[in-house]
Motif scaffolding. Structure first.
Motif, PDB file in Angstrom:
ATOM      1  N   LEU A 189       0.830  -1.195   0.000  1.00 31.26           N
ATOM      2  CA  LEU A 189       0.000   0.000   0.000  1.00 31.26           C
ATOM      3  C   LEU A 189       0.869   1.251   0.000  1.00 31.26           C
ATOM      4  N   SER A 190       1.925   1.254   0.815  1.00 34.15           N
ATOM      5  CA  SER A 190       2.745   2.477   0.817  1.00 34.15           C
ATOM      6  C   SER A 190       3.497   2.627  -0.498  1.00 34.15           C
ATOM      7  N   ALA A 191       3.878   1.510  -1.128  1.00 40.10           N
ATOM      8  CA  ALA A 191       4.508   1.609  -2.445  1.00 40.10           C
ATOM      9  C   ALA A 191       3.519   2.195  -3.449  1.00 40.10           C
ATOM     10  N   PHE A 192       2.272   1.754  -3.368  1.00 39.46           N
ATOM     11  CA  PHE A 192       1.244   2.285  -4.275  1.00 39.46           C
ATOM     12  C   PHE A 192       1.044   3.781  -4.043  1.00 39.46           C
ATOM     13  N   ARG A 193       1.032   4.166  -2.762  1.00 35.71           N
ATOM     14  CA  ARG A 193       0.833   5.580  -2.412  1.00 35.71           C
ATOM     15  C   ARG A 193       1.954   6.459  -2.968  1.00 35.71           C
ATOM     16  N   LYS A 194       3.146   5.872  -3.113  1.00 37.80           N
ATOM     17  CA  LYS A 194       4.259   6.622  -3.677  1.00 37.80           C
ATOM     18  C   LYS A 194       4.182   6.607  -5.207  1.00 37.80           C
ATOM     19  N   ASP A 195       3.849   5.455  -5.761  1.00 37.35           N
ATOM     20  CA  ASP A 195       3.864   5.307  -7.220  1.00 37.35           C
ATOM     21  C   ASP A 195       2.758   6.084  -7.915  1.00 37.35           C
ATOM     22  N   ALA A 196       1.636   6.252  -7.231  1.00 38.16           N
ATOM     23  CA  ALA A 196       0.504   6.941  -7.851  1.00 38.16           C
ATOM     24  C   ALA A 196       0.292   8.274  -7.147  1.00 38.16           C
ATOM     25  N   GLN A 197       0.489   9.364  -7.879  1.00 37.32           N
ATOM     26  CA  GLN A 197       0.378  10.710  -7.305  1.00 37.32           C
ATOM     27  C   GLN A 197      -0.725  11.486  -7.996  1.00 37.32           C
ATOM     28  N   MET A 198      -1.246  12.474  -7.279  1.00 34.80           N
ATOM     29  CA  MET A 198      -2.284  13.293  -7.894  1.00 34.80           C
ATOM     30  C   MET A 198      -1.915  14.762  -7.812  1.00 34.80           C
ATOM     31  N   ILE A 199      -2.102  15.457  -8.911  1.00 38.22           N
ATOM     32  CA  ILE A 199      -2.011  16.915  -8.912  1.00 38.22           C
ATOM     33  C   ILE A 199      -3.446  17.406  -8.829  1.00 38.22           C
ATOM     34  N   PHE A 200      -3.772  18.130  -7.756  1.00 35.91           N
ATOM     35  CA  PHE A 200      -5.167  18.435  -7.492  1.00 35.91           C
ATOM     36  C   PHE A 200      -5.664  19.649  -8.254  1.00 35.91           C
ATOM     37  N   GLN A 201      -6.977  19.608  -8.526  1.00 39.65           N
ATOM     38  CA  GLN A 201      -7.646  20.657  -9.280  1.00 39.65           C
ATOM     39  C   GLN A 201      -7.624  21.994  -8.545  1.00 39.65           C
ATOM     40  N   ASP A 202      -7.741  21.932  -7.205  1.00 43.24           N
ATOM     41  CA  ASP A 202      -7.890  23.156  -6.434  1.00 43.24           C
ATOM     42  C   ASP A 202      -6.596  23.395  -5.665  1.00 43.24           C
ATOM     43  N   PRO A 203      -5.602  24.083  -6.259  1.00 44.90           N
ATOM     44  CA  PRO A 203      -4.291  24.145  -5.612  1.00 44.90           C
ATOM     45  C   PRO A 203      -4.361  24.802  -4.248  1.00 44.90           C
ATOM     46  N   GLN A 204      -5.193  25.809  -4.116  1.00 44.30           N
ATOM     47  CA  GLN A 204      -5.308  26.527  -2.851  1.00 44.30           C
ATOM     48  C   GLN A 204      -5.683  25.577  -1.725  1.00 44.30           C
ATOM     49  N   ALA A 205      -6.710  24.758  -2.010  1.00 42.64           N
ATOM     50  CA  ALA A 205      -7.232  23.898  -0.960  1.00 42.64           C
ATOM     51  C   ALA A 205      -6.306  22.726  -0.668  1.00 42.64           C
ATOM     52  N   SER A 206      -5.399  22.404  -1.596  1.00 40.50           N
ATOM     53  CA  SER A 206      -4.605  21.200  -1.392  1.00 40.50           C
ATOM     54  C   SER A 206      -3.195  21.478  -0.864  1.00 40.50           C
ATOM     55  N   LEU A 207      -2.866  22.747  -0.660  1.00 33.10           N
ATOM     56  CA  LEU A 207      -1.544  23.060  -0.114  1.00 33.10           C
ATOM     57  C   LEU A 207      -1.682  23.549   1.327  1.00 33.10           C
ATOM     58  N   ASN A 208      -0.902  22.994   2.208  1.00 33.06           N
ATOM     59  CA  ASN A 208      -0.942  23.400   3.604  1.00 33.06           C
ATOM     60  C   ASN A 208      -0.371  24.811   3.768  1.00 33.06           C
ATOM     61  N   GLY A 209      -1.246  25.752   4.134  1.00 32.41           N
ATOM     62  CA  GLY A 209      -0.881  27.162   4.176  1.00 32.41           C
ATOM     63  C   GLY A 209       0.162  27.517   5.217  1.00 32.41           C
ATOM     64  N   ARG A 210       0.354  26.640   6.210  1.00 30.32           N
ATOM     65  CA  ARG A 210       1.322  26.976   7.253  1.00 30.32           C
ATOM     66  C   ARG A 210       2.713  26.445   6.955  1.00 30.32           C
ATOM     67  N   MET A 211       2.840  25.708   5.837  1.00 32.90           N
ATOM     68  CA  MET A 211       4.158  25.177   5.502  1.00 32.90           C
ATOM     69  C   MET A 211       4.825  26.006   4.422  1.00 32.90           C
ATOM     70  N   LYS A 212       6.155  26.128   4.531  1.00 35.49           N
ATOM     71  CA  LYS A 212       6.894  26.806   3.468  1.00 35.49           C
ATOM     72  C   LYS A 212       6.907  25.917   2.234  1.00 35.49           C
ATOM     73  N   VAL A 213       7.027  26.562   1.088  1.00 31.72           N
ATOM     74  CA  VAL A 213       6.990  25.835  -0.171  1.00 31.72           C
ATOM     75  C   VAL A 213       8.020  24.706  -0.202  1.00 31.72           C
ATOM     76  N   ARG A 214       9.192  24.984   0.348  1.00 33.29           N
ATOM     77  CA  ARG A 214      10.250  23.969   0.347  1.00 33.29           C
ATOM     78  C   ARG A 214       9.775  22.690   1.043  1.00 33.29           C
ATOM     79  N   ASP A 215       9.090  22.863   2.179  1.00 35.82           N
ATOM     80  CA  ASP A 215       8.679  21.698   2.957  1.00 35.82           C
ATOM     81  C   ASP A 215       7.470  21.007   2.342  1.00 35.82           C
ATOM     82  N   ILE A 216       6.636  21.808   1.663  1.00 34.98           N
ATOM     83  CA  ILE A 216       5.499  21.191   0.958  1.00 34.98           C
ATOM     84  C   ILE A 216       6.030  20.256  -0.123  1.00 34.98           C
ATOM     85  N   ILE A 217       6.991  20.752  -0.877  1.00 31.28           N
ATOM     86  CA  ILE A 217       7.527  19.945  -1.975  1.00 31.28           C
ATOM     87  C   ILE A 217       8.281  18.733  -1.440  1.00 31.28           C
ATOM     88  N   ALA A 218       8.973  18.924  -0.314  1.00 33.12           N
ATOM     89  CA  ALA A 218       9.828  17.847   0.197  1.00 33.12           C
ATOM     90  C   ALA A 218       9.078  16.835   1.048  1.00 33.12           C
TER      91      ALA A 218
END
Ligand code: ATP
Ligand code: ATP
Ligand code: MG
Ligand code: MG
Lengths: 311, 349
Positions: free
Chosen positions: A86-115
């Motif tokens: 399951l964790s391999a699947f979670r890594k292998d299959a990724q989603m880019i979400f339609q609503d970027p605002q709602a899917s990015l954690n506003g309290r995290m810096k961009v570097r940490d969101i990406i990492a």
């Protein structure tokens, strides 16, 4: 198609997802949908707003529990995945979400969101390597280094969308569900992102489910296209076939509504309206192969008619 | 002929961040005429949303606007207004459809009520009547079986349905200026067509003005009377829709028009503009587009180009239009457009 059948990476078999099942407000968001996505291809999914495209993406990723039918990934039924698989699947299959605002954690810096995915999957040995990866990803999506220390609200809509793309790419996935990944971007950056997606498709044999409303872009990027309306898949075929020889009346209507970037043409363009009665008359329809690899949801008579209308 | 309802003069917007001051809008001026649709297109991050949010008095807390910036609407400088005064303008005389539908909907309020609310507030309608009008608007923006959905909450709707809810809220107010920031990007083309037609017919009825931001140049071609092209916090070219599509002069506009796939783009890759946009923490000297511009001249890195006049309605800020500059040959696709322009001019003459 001749020779060996291409390998199927994702298989949807008679998939159903009903919201509020059995209640008065039941929504058949996915209504018996069957199709395959071949390894290394870009499969474009288009269709009416609310027709179930995002729901299909989310269901493949197990963000919704399906009402019926099966989803196979690499030949494995994903509903039964557990533990490591399951964790391999979670890594292998990724989603880019339609609503970027709602899917990015506003309290995290961009570097940490990406990492985040890099950290969870321990893909970097140390901080230097982590930072280098983030830098590379930022560059890849057309952002620059000093964006790394900023917060999502400091970005424009299109910039936020690119953060979502960088985050999905960070974990070296095999399969990406890209839900409207480019609609918030200006055409030049759209071109950059689309070129990037295509490049990764060939270099890393990435497979995509590409959900979008911009049909000329879908046509350009996709190997095959599926057309959805009201939870059903109405037509499926190669990008050229669907775009240049559409069979289903809904597909024809959709294509006629594409705005043309030419003020002179736009002032006279005619839109073909779609009569939905063929979806509500209760007749049994199935996917019929009207041309090699080109299927349409129809009765036998309709299929014959659609074929006859082709020139 | 021109009859501006809004004049934007020398607008500057800066954002204070930990990293320094982001100069997001760097001297933007334009007029919006009564009854017209002005499209703003341009690079992602070039300042389209910031410009229009400023017109709604809705900039982020870290924004600062210098005193010489002016936004003249009905003989008042909007930048001088107090928050109470904004209340009567925002969502009423000037309404906006925001780029990010989820952030402008209240997740805890039924959608029907969210559409009815401005009618109760600004038009003093009774709740019952406001909800009736809300239902009409939901139908107008193409929500199927609207009656069944009027009591839904935003999370029960698809991305495109939410966007239509936001459109309905903005239209409910019957504003004099409607600002539409990417109002149809999450929508399929059929529903997009329906909403654009609705906007056009309301505009005809009320001769309201529309500022339309979109990346879809097809939509621009169908909606706009005039187009302004933005790059790195500035307007770099503006003109009538025909002038921008068929007689573009700024190399950034060329790049933009060149990046689109056409139905005959088959193989190879799309023509993206090379490089990345400048960092607005420290904008470059001269023409901000120079480092990405294959047609750049030596002067571009030293001095900022002024607006050069192409026609009474068409201006572009590029040194290429200076009479001392060498004549350059634009990309093939642009040459084709120029040829079309000659034809169109010929027909009109
Ligand atoms: N609150 C903020 N703090 C710091 N910078 C900001 C803030 N809001 C916007 N910016 C910056 O201002 C610039 C303009 O942003 P704006 O949202 O106007 O872009 P846009 O032209 O609407 O782009 P898009 O097409 O991607 O929506 C961007 O560089 C953005 O990073
Ligand atoms: N959590 C939910 N509860 C109830 N209904 C839902 C929920 N999520 C989605 N739906 C409904 O399911 C249907 C399909 O929605 P989905 O988001 O998959 O559409 P879509 O094809 O992605 O549309 P769009 O192009 O507008 O994003 C819609 O009718 C929507 O209202
Ligand atoms: Mg969706
Ligand atoms: Mg914006």
């Amino acid at each position: 198609m001749t020779g060996k059948e291409p390998k199927k990476l994702v298989e949807l078999k008679d998939l159903q997802l009903y919201f509020n099942k059995g209640k008065a407000n039941e929504v058949r968001a996915i209504d018996h949908v069957t199709f395959d996505i071949y390894e290394g291809e870009i499969f474009g999914l288009v269709g009416e707003s609310g027709s179930g495209k995002t729901t299909i993406g989310r269901t493949i990723l197990k963000l919704h529990e399906q009402t019926g039918g099966e989803i196979l990934f690499n030949g494995e039924d994903v509903t039964h995945l557990k533990g490591k698989q399951l964790s391999a699947f979670r890594k292998d299959a990724q989603m880019i979400f339609q609503d970027p605002q709602a899917s990015l954690n506003g309290r995290m810096k961009v570097r940490d969101i990406i990492a985040e995915g890099i950290d969870i999957n321990k893909l970097a040995k140390n901080k230097t390597e982590r930072d280098a990866k983030v830098q590379e990803l930022l560059k890849l999506v057309g952002l620059n280094e000093d964006h790394a220390t900023r917060y999502p609200h400091e970005f424009s809509g299109g910039q936020r969308q690119r953060i979502g793309i960088a985050r999905a790419l960070a974990v070296d996935p095999k399969f990406i569900i890209a839900d409207e990944p480019i609609s918030a971007l200006d055409v030049s950056i759209q071109a950059q992102v689309v070129n990037l997606m295509k490049e990764l498709q060939t270099k890393h044999s990435l497979t995509y489910l590409f959900i979008a409303h911009d049909l000329s872009m879908v046509k350009y990027i996709s190997d095959r296209i599926g057309v959805m309306h009201w939870g059903k898949l109405l037509e499926i075929g190669s990008a050229d076939a669907v775009y240049n020889h559409p069979l289903h009346p809904y597909t024809k209507s959709l294509l006629s509504a594409i705005p043309v970037p030419d003020p002179e043409v736009e002032s006279v363009r005619q839109h073909i309206t779609y009569d939905t009665t063929i979806e509500t008359d209760g007749k049994a329809r199935q996917m019929i192969e009207a041309a090699p690899g080109h299927f349409v949801l129809a009765t036998e008579e309709e299929a014959a008619l659609y074929k006859a209308q082709q020139v | 002929m021109s009859n501006p309802i809004l004049k934007v003069e020398n607008l500057h917007v800066n954002f204070n961040t930990y990293a320094g001051t982001v100069q997001a809008i760097r001297d933007v001026s334009f007029d919006l005429n009564k009854g017209e649709t002005l499209a703003i297109v341009g690079e992602s991050g070039s300042g389209k949303s910031v410009t229009t949010k400023t017109l709604m008095g809705l900039n982020a807390k870290n924004a600062s606007i210098p005193d010489n910036s002016r936004l003249i609407f009905k003989d008042r400088n909007l930048l001088d207004l107090k928050e109470e005064e904004w209340q009567t303008i925002r969502g009423n005389e000037i309404a906006m459809i925001f780029q990010d539908p989820m952030t402008s909907l209240d997740p805890t309020m039924k959608i029907g009520m969210q559409i009815a609310e401005p009618l109760m507030k600004h038009r003093k309608m009774k709740k019952e009547d406001a909800l009736k009008r809300a239902l009409e608007l939901m139908k107008g923006v193409g929500i199927p079986n609207s009656e069944e959905h009027i009591n839904d909450y935003p999370h029960q709707w698809s991305g495109g349905m939410r966007q239509r809810a936001v459109v309905a809220i903005a239209l409910a107010a019957d504003p004099e200026i409607l600002i539409a920031d990417e109002p149809t990007t999450a929508l399929d083309v059929t529903i997009q067509a329906q909403i654009l037609n609705l906007m056009k017919s309301l505009q005809k009825e009320t001769s309201s003005s529309i500022i339309f931001i979109t990346h879809d140049l097809g939509v621009v071609a169908g909606m706009a009377n005039r187009v302004a092209v933005m790059y790195a916090g500035k307007i770099v070219e503006y003109g009538t829709v025909d002038e921008i599509f068929f007689n573009p002069q700024h190399p950034y506009t060329w790049g933009l028009l060149n990046s689109m796939p056409t139905t005959d783009t088959q193989i190879g890759s799309l023509e993206a503009i090379p490089g990345t946009p400048p960092d607005l923490l420290d904008p470059p000297k001269g023409d901000a587009f120079a480092s990405r511009n294959v047609y750049a001249l030596a002067i571009d890195s030293k001095e900022e180009p002024p607006f050069f006049k192409v026609s009474d309605t068409h201006y572009a800020a590029t040194w290429l239009l200076d009479e001392r500059s060498p004549k350059v040959t634009p990309p093939v696709q642009i040459q084709k457009r120029w040829a079309r322009w000659q034809e169109i001019q010929g027909q009109e003459a």
